[in-house]
Design a protein around this motif. Structure first.
Motif, PDB file in Angstrom:
ATOM      1  N   LEU A   8      64.952  29.237  47.491  1.00  0.00           N
ATOM      2  CA  LEU A   8      65.462  27.866  47.658  1.00  0.00           C
ATOM      3  C   LEU A   8      65.358  27.423  49.110  1.00  0.00           C
ATOM      4  N   LYS A   9      65.583  28.345  50.044  1.00  0.00           N
ATOM      5  CA  LYS A   9      65.459  27.976  51.465  1.00  0.00           C
ATOM      6  C   LYS A   9      64.026  27.566  51.794  1.00  0.00           C
ATOM      7  N   GLU A  10      63.056  28.231  51.167  1.00  0.00           N
ATOM      8  CA  GLU A  10      61.644  27.843  51.371  1.00  0.00           C
ATOM      9  C   GLU A  10      61.372  26.483  50.733  1.00  0.00           C
ATOM     10  N   VAL A  11      61.947  26.271  49.555  1.00  0.00           N
ATOM     11  CA  VAL A  11      61.775  24.981  48.866  1.00  0.00           C
ATOM     12  C   VAL A  11      62.338  23.846  49.732  1.00  0.00           C
ATOM     13  N   LEU A  12      63.435  24.130  50.447  1.00  0.00           N
ATOM     14  CA  LEU A  12      64.093  23.099  51.262  1.00  0.00           C
ATOM     15  C   LEU A  12      63.488  22.977  52.657  1.00  0.00           C
ATOM     16  N   ASN A  13      62.502  23.826  52.982  1.00  0.00           N
ATOM     17  CA  ASN A  13      61.894  23.789  54.319  1.00  0.00           C
ATOM     18  C   ASN A  13      61.377  22.382  54.643  1.00  0.00           C
ATOM     19  N   ALA A  35      74.010  25.520  37.330  1.00  0.00           N
ATOM     20  CA  ALA A  35      74.438  26.924  37.350  1.00  0.00           C
ATOM     21  C   ALA A  35      73.857  27.694  38.525  1.00  0.00           C
ATOM     22  N   ALA A  36      73.033  27.047  39.367  1.00  0.00           N
ATOM     23  CA  ALA A  36      72.315  27.868  40.348  1.00  0.00           C
ATOM     24  C   ALA A  36      72.030  27.247  41.705  1.00  0.00           C
ATOM     25  N   MET A  37      72.257  25.965  41.888  1.00  0.00           N
ATOM     26  CA  MET A  37      71.834  25.381  43.172  1.00  0.00           C
ATOM     27  C   MET A  37      72.992  24.801  43.972  1.00  0.00           C
ATOM     28  N   ASN A  38      73.660  23.788  43.398  1.00  0.00           N
ATOM     29  CA  ASN A  38      74.696  23.072  44.159  1.00  0.00           C
ATOM     30  C   ASN A  38      76.039  23.785  44.018  1.00  0.00           C
ATOM     31  N   LEU A  39      76.617  24.126  45.164  1.00  0.00           N
ATOM     32  CA  LEU A  39      77.801  24.982  45.136  1.00  0.00           C
ATOM     33  C   LEU A  39      79.039  24.246  44.632  1.00  0.00           C
ATOM     34  N   ALA A  40      79.374  23.126  45.239  1.00  0.00           N
ATOM     35  CA  ALA A  40      80.583  22.383  44.846  1.00  0.00           C
ATOM     36  C   ALA A  40      80.275  20.892  44.917  1.00  0.00           C
ATOM     37  N   LEU A  98      59.490  21.362  49.357  1.00  0.00           N
ATOM     38  CA  LEU A  98      59.239  20.462  48.219  1.00  0.00           C
ATOM     39  C   LEU A  98      60.360  19.433  48.074  1.00  0.00           C
ATOM     40  N   ARG A  99      60.938  19.065  49.218  1.00  0.00           N
ATOM     41  CA  ARG A  99      62.015  18.066  49.188  1.00  0.00           C
ATOM     42  C   ARG A  99      61.507  16.699  48.768  1.00  0.00           C
ATOM     43  N   THR A 100      62.405  15.943  48.154  1.00  0.00           N
ATOM     44  CA  THR A 100      62.141  14.537  47.849  1.00  0.00           C
ATOM     45  C   THR A 100      63.397  13.780  48.277  1.00  0.00           C
ATOM     46  N   ASP A 158      65.324  36.734  45.436  1.00  0.00           N
ATOM     47  CA  ASP A 158      66.666  36.127  45.345  1.00  0.00           C
ATOM     48  C   ASP A 158      66.537  34.603  45.289  1.00  0.00           C
ATOM     49  N   THR A 159      67.405  33.990  44.499  1.00  0.00           N
ATOM     50  CA  THR A 159      67.386  32.525  44.376  1.00  0.00           C
ATOM     51  C   THR A 159      67.523  31.861  45.742  1.00  0.00           C
ATOM     52  N   SER A 160      68.484  32.334  46.559  1.00  0.00           N
ATOM     53  CA  SER A 160      68.719  31.637  47.835  1.00  0.00           C
ATOM     54  C   SER A 160      67.513  31.749  48.771  1.00  0.00           C
ATOM     55  N   SER A 215      65.535  12.929  46.119  1.00  0.00           N
ATOM     56  CA  SER A 215      66.550  13.321  45.128  1.00  0.00           C
ATOM     57  C   SER A 215      67.297  14.573  45.576  1.00  0.00           C
ATOM     58  N   LEU A 216      68.461  14.749  44.989  1.00  0.00           N
ATOM     59  CA  LEU A 216      69.177  16.016  45.150  1.00  0.00           C
ATOM     60  C   LEU A 216      68.470  17.032  44.247  1.00  0.00           C
ATOM     61  N   LEU A 217      68.316  18.254  44.715  1.00  0.00           N
ATOM     62  CA  LEU A 217      67.745  19.285  43.840  1.00  0.00           C
ATOM     63  C   LEU A 217      68.878  19.891  43.016  1.00  0.00           C
ATOM     64  N   SER A 218      68.624  20.114  41.739  1.00  0.00           N
ATOM     65  CA  SER A 218      69.671  20.724  40.905  1.00  0.00           C
ATOM     66  C   SER A 218      69.034  21.572  39.817  1.00  0.00           C
ATOM     67  N   GLY A 247      79.455  27.056  36.202  1.00  0.00           N
ATOM     68  CA  GLY A 247      78.125  26.925  35.597  1.00  0.00           C
ATOM     69  C   GLY A 247      77.466  28.275  35.412  1.00  0.00           C
ATOM     70  N   ASN A 248      77.520  29.084  36.457  1.00  0.00           N
ATOM     71  CA  ASN A 248      76.846  30.374  36.419  1.00  0.00           C
ATOM     72  C   ASN A 248      77.523  31.337  35.448  1.00  0.00           C
ATOM     73  N   ILE A 249      78.852  31.287  35.413  1.00  0.00           N
ATOM     74  CA  ILE A 249      79.572  32.193  34.496  1.00  0.00           C
ATOM     75  C   ILE A 249      79.282  31.811  33.041  1.00  0.00           C
TER      76      ILE A 249
HETATM   77  N1  COD Z   1      69.125  19.102  47.292  1.00  0.00           N
HETATM   78  C1  COD Z   1      68.466  18.587  48.343  1.00  0.00           C
HETATM   79  N2  COD Z   1      68.641  19.044  49.601  1.00  0.00           N
HETATM   80  C2  COD Z   1      69.535  20.015  49.792  1.00  0.00           C
HETATM   81  C3  COD Z   1      70.264  20.603  48.735  1.00  0.00           C
HETATM   82  C4  COD Z   1      70.028  20.083  47.434  1.00  0.00           C
HETATM   83  N3  COD Z   1      70.665  20.555  46.363  1.00  0.00           N
HETATM   84  N4  COD Z   1      71.062  21.579  49.236  1.00  0.00           N
HETATM   85  C5  COD Z   1      70.847  21.594  50.570  1.00  0.00           C
HETATM   86  N5  COD Z   1      69.938  20.663  50.889  1.00  0.00           N
HETATM   87  C6  COD Z   1      69.401  20.346  52.223  1.00  0.00           C
HETATM   88  C7  COD Z   1      70.522  19.849  53.135  1.00  0.00           C
HETATM   89  O1  COD Z   1      70.596  18.448  53.083  1.00  0.00           O
HETATM   90  C8  COD Z   1      70.058  20.328  54.493  1.00  0.00           C
HETATM   91  O2  COD Z   1      69.129  19.424  55.052  1.00  0.00           O
HETATM   92  C9  COD Z   1      69.308  21.623  54.197  1.00  0.00           C
HETATM   93  O3  COD Z   1      68.937  21.550  52.808  1.00  0.00           O
HETATM   94  C10 COD Z   1      70.153  22.855  54.425  1.00  0.00           C
HETATM   95  O4  COD Z   1      71.389  22.631  53.771  1.00  0.00           O
HETATM   96  P1  COD Z   1      72.569  23.690  53.801  1.00  0.00           P
HETATM   97  O5  COD Z   1      72.864  24.058  55.219  1.00  0.00           O
HETATM   98  O6  COD Z   1      73.685  23.233  52.929  1.00  0.00           O
HETATM   99  O7  COD Z   1      71.831  24.816  53.062  1.00  0.00           O
HETATM  100  P2  COD Z   1      71.743  26.345  53.151  1.00  0.00           P
HETATM  101  O8  COD Z   1      70.408  26.699  53.704  1.00  0.00           O
HETATM  102  O9  COD Z   1      72.967  26.966  53.754  1.00  0.00           O
HETATM  103  O10 COD Z   1      71.796  26.650  51.574  1.00  0.00           O
HETATM  104  C11 COD Z   1      70.993  25.992  50.665  1.00  0.00           C
HETATM  105  C12 COD Z   1      70.960  26.874  49.432  1.00  0.00           C
HETATM  106  C13 COD Z   1      70.187  26.233  48.337  1.00  0.00           C
HETATM  107  C14 COD Z   1      70.288  28.190  49.792  1.00  0.00           C
HETATM  108  C15 COD Z   1      72.443  27.077  48.989  1.00  0.00           C
HETATM  109  O11 COD Z   1      72.930  25.885  48.502  1.00  0.00           O
HETATM  110  C16 COD Z   1      72.607  28.204  48.012  1.00  0.00           C
HETATM  111  O12 COD Z   1      72.667  29.361  48.384  1.00  0.00           O
HETATM  112  N6  COD Z   1      72.732  27.844  46.710  1.00  0.00           N
HETATM  113  C17 COD Z   1      73.032  28.801  45.688  1.00  0.00           C
HETATM  114  C18 COD Z   1      71.857  29.679  45.376  1.00  0.00           C
HETATM  115  C19 COD Z   1      72.333  30.906  44.660  1.00  0.00           C
HETATM  116  O13 COD Z   1      72.661  31.908  45.270  1.00  0.00           O
HETATM  117  N7  COD Z   1      72.420  30.832  43.359  1.00  0.00           N
HETATM  118  C20 COD Z   1      72.942  31.924  42.629  1.00  0.00           C
HETATM  119  C21 COD Z   1      72.799  31.737  41.197  1.00  0.00           C
HETATM  120  S1  COD Z   1      71.241  32.249  40.567  1.00  0.00           S
END
Ligand code: COD
Length: 298
Positions: free
Chosen positions: A104-109, A140-145, A114-116, A99-101, A118-121, A247-249
């Motif tokens: 992504l949670k591992e990427v954000l560990n 379409a897959a990372m940033n919710l709103a 692999l955080r920098t 699953d993407t989420s 920058s915002l991941l998108s 984006g996803n739709i």
């Molecule tokens: N870039 C950098 N850092 C980020 C980002 C980002 N885009 N998003 C969150 N973080 C950092 C925050 O600053 C915080 O330190 C930590 O990560 C946790 O942030 P939360 O509490 O907002 O994050 P989570 O763990 O609840 O969720 C992060 C996800 C990436 C898992 C979440 O945004 C998500 O589920 N995105 C959608 C993934 C998905 O289901 N896609 C479906 C289409 S394929």
């Protein structure tokens, strides 16, 4: 570069090391095989070894010189693959049957991710006969709103990717439901702000236009009909979508309802991440690998 074939040709012979999280999937392994055949990558496969061996046999993937890390738990697979990139044993991360989420949670560990700064998108790329060039769709897959500041960072990420394909000064269309600013429609207000920040030189390397309804972003005819003269109208390289649902739709509509080729990649992390939908074809996964290979050589 006008199509995925151009990207593939450019990415050849680079043999970049890629860590694949949950590689026990036939489409993923088929993409890996094609990428090896084109000398794009050297893979490390993390996943269920027995299944990897079975699928590889079916598709004639020779595993002799390929490192396999046997792991059946998909969260653990993601953790191991992310750590391989974190420790610089691989230069690209690829999402397999997970699953993407979860990945992504591992990427954000915070410890081994692999955080920098920058915002991941996410950026999806489409090639279709109905459009005259590659079309980039984000996010379409990372940033919710995303808010306006996040959207600026999403544009910065995708512009860097587009530049890596030797496409200079891409046109970014901020997609909304209409082309006039309405204070009750936040996406249109954000569009106006992004255009101003682009004109002020704060958003660089591209031309931002909007707000646009989707038709005016990608159809000159529709734009002309409505009297829109903005140079981005009808000729967008990049569609900046208002939120993840839109984006996803759009991504899924193009991938499943029309005759397109596509790719997906996560940007802004310490390394590019091949991130396609699990249901995407092996060709889409191969295209995404080729893009990631191009991006690593920036
Ligand atoms: N870039 C950098 N850092 C980020 C980002 C980002 N885009 N998003 C969150 N973080 C950092 C925050 O600053 C915080 O330190 C930590 O990560 C946790 O942030 P939360 O509490 O907002 O994050 P989570 O763990 O609840 O969720 C992060 C996800 C990436 C898992 C979440 O945004 C998500 O589920 N995105 C959608 C993934 C998905 O289901 N896609 C479906 C289409 S394929």
């Amino acid at each position: 570069m006008k199509n995925f074939n151009d990207v593939l040709m450019k990415a050849k012979d680079r043999n970049v090391c890629i860590a694949v999280a949950a590689a026990h999937d036939k489409e993923v392994l088929s993409a890996i095989k094609m990428a090896i055949d084109n000398k794009l990558i050297v893979p490390i496969l993390v996943g269920n070894k027995v299944q990897i061996q079975e699928y590889s046999k079916e598709i004639n993937l020779d595993l002799t010189n390929i490192e396999i890390i046997d792991e059946t738990d998909i969260k653990k697979c993601s953790e191991i693959a992310v750590k391989l990139v974190h420790e610089k044993k691989a230069k690209i991360l690829m999402k397999g049957l997970v699953d993407t989420s979860i990945i992504l949670k591992e990427v954000l560990n915070k410890e081994y991710g692999l955080r920098t700064d920058s915002l991941l998108s996410h950026a999806a790329i489409f090639q279709t006969e109905k459009y005259h060039k590659l079309l980039f769709i984000t996010d379409a897959a990372m940033n919710l709103a995303p808010n306006a500041n996040d959207k600026k960072k999403i544009i910065d990420n995708v512009v860097k990717l587009v530049h890596s394909l030797s496409i200079s000064n891409p046109k970014v269309a901020v997609v909304c439901a209409k082309e006039k600013v309405n204070p009750k429609m936040i996406a249109t207000v954000d569009a106006q702000e992004l255009v101003e920040r682009n004109r002020a030189g704060e958003i660089k390397g591209c031309v931002v236009g909007g707000p646009f309804a989707l038709d005016n972003a990608i159809s000159k005819e529709a734009a002309t009909h409505k009297g829109i003269t903005d140079p981005v109208a009808g000729d967008a390289d990049i569609l900046l979508m208002p939120d993840i649902e839109a984006g996803n739709i759009l991504y899924k509509s193009l991938a499943f309802l029309s005759n397109t080729k596509n790719a997906g990649i996560l940007l802004g992390a310490a390394a590019p991440i091949v991130l396609t939908s699990r249901a995407d074809t092996d060709e889409a996964k191969l295209n995404s690998i080729a893009l990631a290979v191009m991006y690593t050589s920036l």
